[in-house]
Design a protein around this motif. Sequence first.
Motif, PDB file in Angstrom:
ATOM      1  N   ILE A  31       0.983  -1.120  -0.018  1.00  0.00           N
ATOM      2  CA  ILE A  31       0.154  -0.327  -0.348  1.00  0.00           C
ATOM      3  C   ILE A  31       0.974   1.275  -0.028  1.00  0.00           C
ATOM      4  CG2 ILE A  31      -1.593   1.383   1.539  1.00  0.00           C
ATOM      5  CD1 ILE A  31      -2.444  -0.888   2.117  1.00  0.00           C
ATOM      6  N   TRP A  32       1.998   1.553   0.675  1.00  0.00           N
ATOM      7  CA  TRP A  32       2.825   2.312   1.142  1.00  0.00           C
ATOM      8  C   TRP A  32       3.802   2.795  -0.362  1.00  0.00           C
ATOM      9  CZ3 TRP A  32       3.129   6.406   3.094  1.00  0.00           C
ATOM     10  CH2 TRP A  32       4.518   7.524   3.592  1.00  0.00           C
ATOM     11  N   SER A  33       3.813   2.122  -0.555  1.00  0.00           N
ATOM     12  CA  SER A  33       5.056   2.013  -1.863  1.00  0.00           C
ATOM     13  C   SER A  33       4.396   1.932  -3.169  1.00  0.00           C
ATOM     14  CB  SER A  33       5.722   0.040  -1.805  1.00  0.00           C
ATOM     15  OG  SER A  33       4.796  -0.444  -3.050  1.00  0.00           O
ATOM     16  N   ASN A  34       2.954   2.210  -3.821  1.00  0.00           N
ATOM     17  CA  ASN A  34       2.202   1.900  -4.393  1.00  0.00           C
ATOM     18  C   ASN A  34       1.047   3.367  -3.978  1.00  0.00           C
ATOM     19  OD1 ASN A  34       2.944   0.026  -5.485  1.00  0.00           O
ATOM     20  ND2 ASN A  34       1.362  -1.619  -4.494  1.00  0.00           N
ATOM     21  N   ARG A  35       1.638   3.860  -3.224  1.00  0.00           N
ATOM     22  CA  ARG A  35       0.896   5.371  -2.542  1.00  0.00           C
ATOM     23  C   ARG A  35       0.190   5.959  -3.787  1.00  0.00           C
ATOM     24  NH1 ARG A  35       5.086   5.848  -0.310  1.00  0.00           N
ATOM     25  NH2 ARG A  35       6.742   7.822  -0.459  1.00  0.00           N
ATOM     26  N   TRP A  36       1.076   6.745  -4.646  1.00  0.00           N
ATOM     27  CA  TRP A  36       0.666   7.853  -6.004  1.00  0.00           C
ATOM     28  C   TRP A  36       0.446   6.191  -6.879  1.00  0.00           C
ATOM     29  CZ3 TRP A  36       1.575  12.033  -3.868  1.00  0.00           C
ATOM     30  CH2 TRP A  36       2.726  12.074  -2.755  1.00  0.00           C
ATOM     31  N   LYS A  37       0.712   5.441  -7.263  1.00  0.00           N
ATOM     32  CA  LYS A  37      -0.461   4.981  -8.705  1.00  0.00           C
ATOM     33  C   LYS A  37      -1.377   4.481  -7.743  1.00  0.00           C
ATOM     34  CE  LYS A  37       3.953   1.393  -9.304  1.00  0.00           C
ATOM     35  NZ  LYS A  37       3.964  -0.248  -9.458  1.00  0.00           N
ATOM     36  N   TYR A  38      -1.829   4.421  -6.418  1.00  0.00           N
ATOM     37  CA  TYR A  38      -3.569   4.373  -6.388  1.00  0.00           C
ATOM     38  C   TYR A  38      -4.052   5.641  -6.637  1.00  0.00           C
ATOM     39  CZ  TYR A  38      -3.394  -0.288  -4.405  1.00  0.00           C
ATOM     40  OH  TYR A  38      -3.010  -1.308  -4.118  1.00  0.00           O
ATOM     41  N   LEU A  39      -3.241   7.185  -5.793  1.00  0.00           N
ATOM     42  CA  LEU A  39      -3.506   8.888  -6.669  1.00  0.00           C
ATOM     43  C   LEU A  39      -3.799   8.954  -8.661  1.00  0.00           C
ATOM     44  CD1 LEU A  39      -4.007  10.936  -5.366  1.00  0.00           C
ATOM     45  CD2 LEU A  39      -2.061  11.601  -5.713  1.00  0.00           C
ATOM     46  N   PHE A  44      -7.113   8.674 -12.392  1.00  0.00           N
ATOM     47  CA  PHE A  44      -7.738   8.768 -13.585  1.00  0.00           C
ATOM     48  C   PHE A  44      -9.225   8.228 -14.418  1.00  0.00           C
ATOM     49  CE2 PHE A  44      -8.203   4.274 -16.214  1.00  0.00           C
ATOM     50  CZ  PHE A  44      -8.576   4.425 -17.564  1.00  0.00           C
ATOM     51  N   PHE A  45      -9.436   7.234 -12.331  1.00  0.00           N
ATOM     52  CA  PHE A  45     -10.919   7.292 -13.299  1.00  0.00           C
ATOM     53  C   PHE A  45     -11.567   8.489 -13.020  1.00  0.00           C
ATOM     54  CE2 PHE A  45      -9.931   2.384 -12.143  1.00  0.00           C
ATOM     55  CZ  PHE A  45     -10.454   1.819 -12.907  1.00  0.00           C
ATOM     56  N   SER A  46     -11.076   9.283 -12.395  1.00  0.00           N
ATOM     57  CA  SER A  46     -12.034  10.670 -12.300  1.00  0.00           C
ATOM     58  C   SER A  46     -12.240  11.419 -13.633  1.00  0.00           C
ATOM     59  CB  SER A  46     -11.144  11.789 -11.166  1.00  0.00           C
ATOM     60  OG  SER A  46     -11.679  10.901 -10.379  1.00  0.00           O
ATOM     61  N   ILE A  91      -9.965   1.257 -26.234  1.00  0.00           N
ATOM     62  CA  ILE A  91      -8.682   2.092 -25.374  1.00  0.00           C
ATOM     63  C   ILE A  91      -9.625   2.475 -23.446  1.00  0.00           C
ATOM     64  CG2 ILE A  91      -7.870   4.170 -25.492  1.00  0.00           C
ATOM     65  CD1 ILE A  91      -8.348   4.908 -28.391  1.00  0.00           C
ATOM     66  N   ILE A  92     -10.334   2.270 -23.355  1.00  0.00           N
ATOM     67  CA  ILE A  92     -10.620   2.488 -21.302  1.00  0.00           C
ATOM     68  C   ILE A  92     -10.159   0.912 -21.517  1.00  0.00           C
ATOM     69  CG2 ILE A  92     -12.872   2.574 -20.542  1.00  0.00           C
ATOM     70  CD1 ILE A  92     -14.108   4.727 -22.043  1.00  0.00           C
ATOM     71  N   TRP A  93     -10.472  -0.101 -21.958  1.00  0.00           N
ATOM     72  CA  TRP A  93     -10.409  -1.249 -21.346  1.00  0.00           C
ATOM     73  C   TRP A  93      -9.013  -1.666 -20.847  1.00  0.00           C
ATOM     74  CZ3 TRP A  93      -8.606  -5.546 -23.457  1.00  0.00           C
ATOM     75  CH2 TRP A  93      -8.609  -6.786 -22.511  1.00  0.00           C
ATOM     76  N   LEU A  94      -8.275  -1.222 -22.791  1.00  0.00           N
ATOM     77  CA  LEU A  94      -6.766  -1.881 -22.183  1.00  0.00           C
ATOM     78  C   LEU A  94      -5.659  -0.985 -21.437  1.00  0.00           C
ATOM     79  CD1 LEU A  94      -4.779  -2.769 -23.358  1.00  0.00           C
ATOM     80  CD2 LEU A  94      -4.543  -1.117 -25.182  1.00  0.00           C
ATOM     81  N   MET A  95      -6.565   0.269 -20.912  1.00  0.00           N
ATOM     82  CA  MET A  95      -6.153   1.149 -19.851  1.00  0.00           C
ATOM     83  C   MET A  95      -6.458   0.722 -18.764  1.00  0.00           C
ATOM     84  SD  MET A  95      -6.455   4.968 -21.752  1.00  0.00           S
ATOM     85  CE  MET A  95      -5.759   5.486 -20.979  1.00  0.00           C
ATOM     86  N   VAL A  96      -7.399   0.292 -18.645  1.00  0.00           N
ATOM     87  CA  VAL A  96      -8.467  -0.553 -17.068  1.00  0.00           C
ATOM     88  C   VAL A  96      -7.381  -1.647 -16.645  1.00  0.00           C
ATOM     89  CG1 VAL A  96     -10.273  -1.000 -16.189  1.00  0.00           C
ATOM     90  CG2 VAL A  96     -10.256   0.458 -16.984  1.00  0.00           C
ATOM     91  N   GLN A  97      -7.041  -2.528 -17.556  1.00  0.00           N
ATOM     92  CA  GLN A  97      -6.576  -3.823 -17.620  1.00  0.00           C
ATOM     93  C   GLN A  97      -5.039  -3.242 -17.068  1.00  0.00           C
ATOM     94  OE1 GLN A  97      -8.157  -6.784 -17.720  1.00  0.00           O
ATOM     95  NE2 GLN A  97     -10.048  -5.758 -17.354  1.00  0.00           N
ATOM     96  N   LEU A  98      -4.177  -2.554 -18.029  1.00  0.00           N
ATOM     97  CA  LEU A  98      -2.874  -2.816 -18.112  1.00  0.00           C
ATOM     98  C   LEU A  98      -2.805  -1.536 -16.425  1.00  0.00           C
ATOM     99  CD1 LEU A  98      -1.661  -1.373 -21.874  1.00  0.00           C
ATOM    100  CD2 LEU A  98      -1.646  -3.236 -20.325  1.00  0.00           C
ATOM    101  N   LEU A  99      -3.842  -0.749 -15.628  1.00  0.00           N
ATOM    102  CA  LEU A  99      -3.674  -0.367 -14.760  1.00  0.00           C
ATOM    103  C   LEU A  99      -3.355  -1.247 -13.832  1.00  0.00           C
ATOM    104  CD1 LEU A  99      -5.554   3.179 -14.774  1.00  0.00           C
ATOM    105  CD2 LEU A  99      -3.165   2.929 -14.250  1.00  0.00           C
ATOM    106  N   ALA A 100      -4.147  -2.376 -13.405  1.00  0.00           N
ATOM    107  CA  ALA A 100      -4.276  -3.094 -12.557  1.00  0.00           C
ATOM    108  C   ALA A 100      -2.878  -3.748 -12.149  1.00  0.00           C
ATOM    109  CB  ALA A 100      -5.379  -4.575 -12.974  1.00  0.00           C
ATOM    110  N   VAL A 101      -2.554  -4.405 -13.891  1.00  0.00           N
ATOM    111  CA  VAL A 101      -0.515  -5.304 -13.760  1.00  0.00           C
ATOM    112  C   VAL A 101      -0.243  -4.420 -13.286  1.00  0.00           C
ATOM    113  CG1 VAL A 101       0.840  -6.094 -15.235  1.00  0.00           C
ATOM    114  CG2 VAL A 101      -1.496  -6.227 -15.568  1.00  0.00           C
ATOM    115  N   PHE A 102       0.041  -2.453 -13.727  1.00  0.00           N
ATOM    116  CA  PHE A 102       1.174  -1.656 -13.761  1.00  0.00           C
ATOM    117  C   PHE A 102       1.037  -1.479 -12.050  1.00  0.00           C
ATOM    118  CE2 PHE A 102       1.062   2.900 -11.826  1.00  0.00           C
ATOM    119  CZ  PHE A 102       2.871   3.231 -12.427  1.00  0.00           C
ATOM    120  N   THR A 142      -8.248  -6.426  -6.430  1.00  0.00           N
ATOM    121  CA  THR A 142      -8.687  -5.979  -5.963  1.00  0.00           C
ATOM    122  C   THR A 142      -9.359  -4.465  -5.327  1.00  0.00           C
ATOM    123  OG1 THR A 142      -8.741  -8.475  -4.620  1.00  0.00           O
ATOM    124  CG2 THR A 142     -10.414  -6.496  -3.735  1.00  0.00           C
ATOM    125  N   LEU A 143      -8.095  -4.490  -4.832  1.00  0.00           N
ATOM    126  CA  LEU A 143      -8.207  -1.982  -3.847  1.00  0.00           C
ATOM    127  C   LEU A 143      -7.789  -1.806  -4.934  1.00  0.00           C
ATOM    128  CD1 LEU A 143      -8.151  -0.616  -1.534  1.00  0.00           C
ATOM    129  CD2 LEU A 143      -5.758  -0.767  -1.159  1.00  0.00           C
TER     130      LEU A 143
END
Length: 291
Positions: A31-39, A44-46, A91-102, A142-143
Amino acid sequence: MNRYEIRKEDRSTSSMRIASQLFKKDILNGIWSNRWKYLFVTVFFSVITTINLYNFNSHPSLNGEKVQFNLFDIIFSVFRGNDPTDPFSKIIWLMVQLLAVFIVGSYSDKALVDGGIYSLIRAGSRSAWWYSKTIYVLFSVTLYYLIGFSTVIMITDLASPLASDWSSYAEAFELPRMNQSISSWLFVAYCFVLLTTSSIAISMIHLTLMQIMKPIYSYIGIVTILFVSLFYESSYLPGEHSMIMKHTLFMDSGLMMIGTMIYNSFLTGICLIIGARLFHRKDIFVKSDID
């Protein structure tokens, strides 16, 4: 109980305690190392939600009357997958999937290099280390989707009142495309489960590939799988199972929900087993020294 059995039980209890500490450490560090990723995920979703809100507000009227939309139309637009009637959905689907792996990233490799090898030695088991990283994947993905769906709901709620059922827009344009009637919130649940379990399976492929290659090559492999899933229909492709529009709800010969659950569980399980074997054979000391 003799002295040998007591010592054996003490070692087992100690290993379980250390493994539990390792699980907690991975979750908190992740969670801590991904804090900027979650931001970034939130932003992105906004942005995607705001674009969809603008498009729906600009949508032409039906029979001279303005067609009302609501939350479920936005969720449908963002998480539907590859829609043949809308090229932008790819494009949206691909970005959503790639973000999960990211989000999953190369945390397991970095954890092994950045002092993680000492935690591995303390745990006394490579299996505990590997299972801890798989729990990290399950939790992170999941998060990620919880943040994604929550962001869509909150941004949409700011623009219009929170709805409890399908809109007049859905009744005019979306529901007629479905092969069966379904409640709005059950549709949301289907989308969440399909996306989450599929992304977990894809992320487990990524985690497993990183045991035999550098993370960058694993990323390339995942991107290739996702691109193929966009343009080639096959139930063997993991990306196909994340698209609700590829299921029987929209296609007569589409995928079944239960089939997707079995497929994703099987793929995740296979990666769990193969990855564990590969990690047991991995020279972690050479890995740590080189990196």
